[in-house]
Scaffold this motif. Structure first.
Motif, PDB file in Angstrom:
ATOM      1  N   SER A   1       0.822  -1.205   0.000  1.00 10.28           N
ATOM      2  CA  SER A   1       0.000   0.000   0.000  1.00 10.28           C
ATOM      3  C   SER A   1       0.854   1.253   0.000  1.00 10.28           C
ATOM      4  O   SER A   1       1.622   1.507   0.936  1.00 10.28           O
ATOM      5  CB  SER A   1      -0.926   0.003   1.226  1.00 10.28           C
ATOM      6  OG  SER A   1      -1.614   1.223   1.313  1.00 10.28           O
ATOM      7  N   GLU A   2       0.712   2.055  -1.045  1.00  9.46           N
ATOM      8  CA  GLU A   2       1.416   3.336  -1.105  1.00  9.46           C
ATOM      9  C   GLU A   2       0.857   4.308  -0.065  1.00  9.46           C
ATOM     10  O   GLU A   2       1.601   5.101   0.512  1.00  9.46           O
ATOM     11  CB  GLU A   2       1.286   3.928  -2.506  1.00  9.46           C
ATOM     12  CG  GLU A   2       2.083   5.205  -2.706  1.00  9.46           C
ATOM     13  CD  GLU A   2       2.000   5.719  -4.122  1.00  9.46           C
ATOM     14  OE1 GLU A   2       2.578   6.792  -4.399  1.00  9.46           O
ATOM     15  OE2 GLU A   2       1.359   5.048  -4.961  1.00  9.46           O
ATOM     16  N   ASP A   3      -0.462   4.256   0.163  1.00  7.79           N
ATOM     17  CA  ASP A   3      -1.072   5.113   1.184  1.00  7.79           C
ATOM     18  C   ASP A   3      -0.493   4.829   2.563  1.00  7.79           C
ATOM     19  O   ASP A   3      -0.230   5.750   3.344  1.00  7.79           O
ATOM     20  CB  ASP A   3      -2.590   4.903   1.212  1.00  7.79           C
ATOM     21  CG  ASP A   3      -3.270   5.457  -0.027  1.00  7.79           C
ATOM     22  OD1 ASP A   3      -2.748   6.434  -0.589  1.00  7.79           O
ATOM     23  OD2 ASP A   3      -4.298   4.902  -0.444  1.00  7.79           O
ATOM     24  N   PHE A   4      -0.293   3.550   2.864  1.00  5.15           N
ATOM     25  CA  PHE A   4       0.264   3.189   4.167  1.00  5.15           C
ATOM     26  C   PHE A   4       1.706   3.686   4.285  1.00  5.15           C
ATOM     27  O   PHE A   4       2.107   4.211   5.330  1.00  5.15           O
ATOM     28  CB  PHE A   4       0.210   1.673   4.355  1.00  5.15           C
ATOM     29  CG  PHE A   4       0.668   1.221   5.714  1.00  5.15           C
ATOM     30  CD1 PHE A   4      -0.151   1.356   6.811  1.00  5.15           C
ATOM     31  CD2 PHE A   4       1.923   0.662   5.890  1.00  5.15           C
ATOM     32  CE1 PHE A   4       0.261   0.939   8.071  1.00  5.15           C
ATOM     33  CE2 PHE A   4       2.343   0.242   7.140  1.00  5.15           C
ATOM     34  CZ  PHE A   4       1.511   0.385   8.228  1.00  5.15           C
ATOM     35  N   ARG A   5       2.497   3.533   3.213  1.00  7.87           N
ATOM     36  CA  ARG A   5       3.886   4.000   3.247  1.00  7.87           C
ATOM     37  C   ARG A   5       3.942   5.509   3.494  1.00  7.87           C
ATOM     38  O   ARG A   5       4.719   5.994   4.326  1.00  7.87           O
ATOM     39  CB  ARG A   5       4.596   3.664   1.933  1.00  7.87           C
ATOM     40  CG  ARG A   5       4.898   2.202   1.743  1.00  7.87           C
ATOM     41  CD  ARG A   5       5.962   2.003   0.663  1.00  7.87           C
ATOM     42  NE  ARG A   5       5.527   2.547  -0.616  1.00  7.87           N
ATOM     43  CZ  ARG A   5       4.803   1.875  -1.511  1.00  7.87           C
ATOM     44  NH1 ARG A   5       4.429   0.636  -1.234  1.00  7.87           N
ATOM     45  NH2 ARG A   5       4.450   2.412  -2.649  1.00  7.87           N
ATOM     46  N   ASN A   6       3.114   6.250   2.761  1.00  5.10           N
ATOM     47  CA  ASN A   6       3.115   7.703   2.916  1.00  5.10           C
ATOM     48  C   ASN A   6       2.662   8.113   4.308  1.00  5.10           C
ATOM     49  O   ASN A   6       3.213   9.048   4.908  1.00  5.10           O
ATOM     50  CB  ASN A   6       2.218   8.339   1.859  1.00  5.10           C
ATOM     51  CG  ASN A   6       2.776   8.171   0.456  1.00  5.10           C
ATOM     52  OD1 ASN A   6       3.980   8.010   0.263  1.00  5.10           O
ATOM     53  ND2 ASN A   6       1.902   8.190  -0.539  1.00  5.10           N
ATOM     54  N   HIS A   7       1.648   7.433   4.829  1.00  2.65           N
ATOM     55  CA  HIS A   7       1.137   7.792   6.159  1.00  2.65           C
ATOM     56  C   HIS A   7       2.169   7.502   7.240  1.00  2.65           C
ATOM     57  O   HIS A   7       2.344   8.295   8.171  1.00  2.65           O
ATOM     58  CB  HIS A   7      -0.154   7.030   6.448  1.00  2.65           C
ATOM     59  CG  HIS A   7      -0.853   7.495   7.688  1.00  2.65           C
ATOM     60  ND1 HIS A   7      -1.502   8.711   7.767  1.00  2.65           N
ATOM     61  CD2 HIS A   7      -0.976   6.929   8.915  1.00  2.65           C
ATOM     62  CE1 HIS A   7      -2.011   8.858   8.978  1.00  2.65           C
ATOM     63  NE2 HIS A   7      -1.708   7.793   9.695  1.00  2.65           N
ATOM     64  N   VAL A   8       2.868   6.373   7.134  1.00  2.00           N
ATOM     65  CA  VAL A   8       3.913   6.059   8.108  1.00  2.00           C
ATOM     66  C   VAL A   8       5.026   7.093   8.050  1.00  2.00           C
ATOM     67  O   VAL A   8       5.510   7.577   9.085  1.00  2.00           O
ATOM     68  CB  VAL A   8       4.476   4.641   7.848  1.00  2.00           C
ATOM     69  CG1 VAL A   8       5.727   4.396   8.685  1.00  2.00           C
ATOM     70  CG2 VAL A   8       3.425   3.592   8.170  1.00  2.00           C
ATOM     71  N   LYS A   9       5.440   7.455   6.828  1.00  2.00           N
ATOM     72  CA  LYS A   9       6.516   8.442   6.674  1.00  2.00           C
ATOM     73  C   LYS A   9       6.101   9.789   7.251  1.00  2.00           C
ATOM     74  O   LYS A   9       6.874  10.434   7.970  1.00  2.00           O
ATOM     75  CB  LYS A   9       6.867   8.584   5.195  1.00  2.00           C
ATOM     76  CG  LYS A   9       7.985   9.580   4.915  1.00  2.00           C
ATOM     77  CD  LYS A   9       8.396   9.551   3.453  1.00  2.00           C
ATOM     78  CE  LYS A   9       7.242   9.980   2.578  1.00  2.00           C
ATOM     79  NZ  LYS A   9       7.662  10.036   1.133  1.00  2.00           N
TER      80      LYS A   9
END
Length: 310
Positions: free
Chosen positions: A260-268
């Motif tokens: 999930s790109e959304d998950f990666r961005n949110h974690v970052k």
């Protein structure tokens, strides 16, 4: 964090986000009961919370493991389907994913019911403790040893239906996935998808090899020995594999991260302490800067063209 991203921060509900939210929910329901397990071991493996709570703890433990296996299987099949059929209708796929997740929970609820039909606590003489689903010495028991027929057939059934068959499905899905990526005509996009798919495949394989394969094999072996009245001399290894089965809740976030790109961005953004408003302002500023550069570039190219024409 994963549930928050997949349910509330993801604008378009993709089937993969639904399956990963299902996986995160299973991990959360398991983690809720972990403090009782921690207190049990800190208390010298003495269960003081009664038989009903012991049954709940055991059922949620195995429910998490089997729900995780089924959710990862669905996610693997869905990843292949997206690559092989990129033009499939998103709305229908999303509805199918929701229906599949509901079916998984209904199946898990039904198949964990047998775990409530027999006692898991055992009173021992030496040491004077009450164990919860954690017995290796039969002769020291003060009460008659319960029938192991039910758990023997139960764990054999689950090992075949909820472990072996999903394993075969996952292997076939990944073989077809790699083949579909190899036949892709768009080289740049195919290379990116191929790398992400390889990381996903490696993460899932590690999860199965470390968490699910040893525990399911030892469950079958352990109860087969008990059914035949043989004490399991490898009991410590059996308990260790059950501990490793809990590790899947720690490995699942890596699946979220690589899929999930959304998950990666949110974690970052969370680690950098960026709010949603800050991220949106950065996105707008970046888009404006990008458009300005494009307009300047086009103006410069137009000027050069006029100059060369003159």
């Amino acid at each position: 964090m994963a549930l928050w991203v997949f349910l509330f921060r993801t604008k378009k509900k993709h089937p993969s986000s639904i399956y990963m939210a299902n996986l995160a929910l299973a991990d959360l329901l398991f983690v809720i009961w972990t403090p009782l397990k921690i207190a049990y071991h800190l208390n010298g493996n003495n269960w003081t919370y009664g038989e009903p709570l012991c049954k709940v703890l055991v059922s949620f433990f195995y429910g998490n493991m089997y729900c995780s296996i089924l959710s990862i299987t669905c996610l693997s099949v869905q990843r292949y389907w997206v690559v092989a059929h990129p033009l499939s209708q998103q709305s229908k796929s999303t509805n199918v994913a929701v229906g599949v997740c509901v079916s998984i929970w209904a199946f898990i609820w039904l198949t964990t019911t047998p775990l409530y039909l027999y006692d898991h606590t055992v009173k021992l003489k030496d040491p004077n403790i009450t164990t919860c689903h954690d017995v290796s010495v039969i002769k020291n028991r003060t009460d008659p040893f319960p029938s192991v027929q039910l758990p023997f057939y139960y764990f054999n059934f689950m090992a075949v239906v909820v472990f072996l068959i999903p394993c075969v499905v996952i292997v076939v899905a990944y073989i077809l996935l790699l083949r579909a990526l190899g036949n892709s005509m768009q080289e740049i996009k195919a290379a990116k998808n191929r790398n992400r798919s390889r990381v996903l495949i490696m993460t899932v394989l590690v999860t199965f090899m470390v968490c699910f394969i040893p525990s399911n094999i030892m469950l079958v072996v352990h109860y087969a020995l008990l059914k035949n009245g043989v004490i399991n001399n490898g009991y410590s290894f059996y308990i260790s594999t059950l501990c490793l089965a809990s590790l899947n809740s720690c490995l699942d976030p890596f699946i979220y991260y690589f899929v999930s790109e959304d998950f990666r961005n949110h974690v970052k953004n969370t680690l950098l302490c960026r709010s949603s408003r800050t991220v949106e302002r950065m996105r707008v500023s970046f888009s404006s800067l990008k458009n300005t550069r494009k307009s300047k570039s086009s103006t410069s190219d137009t000027g050069k063209t006029k100059s060369s024409t003159s």
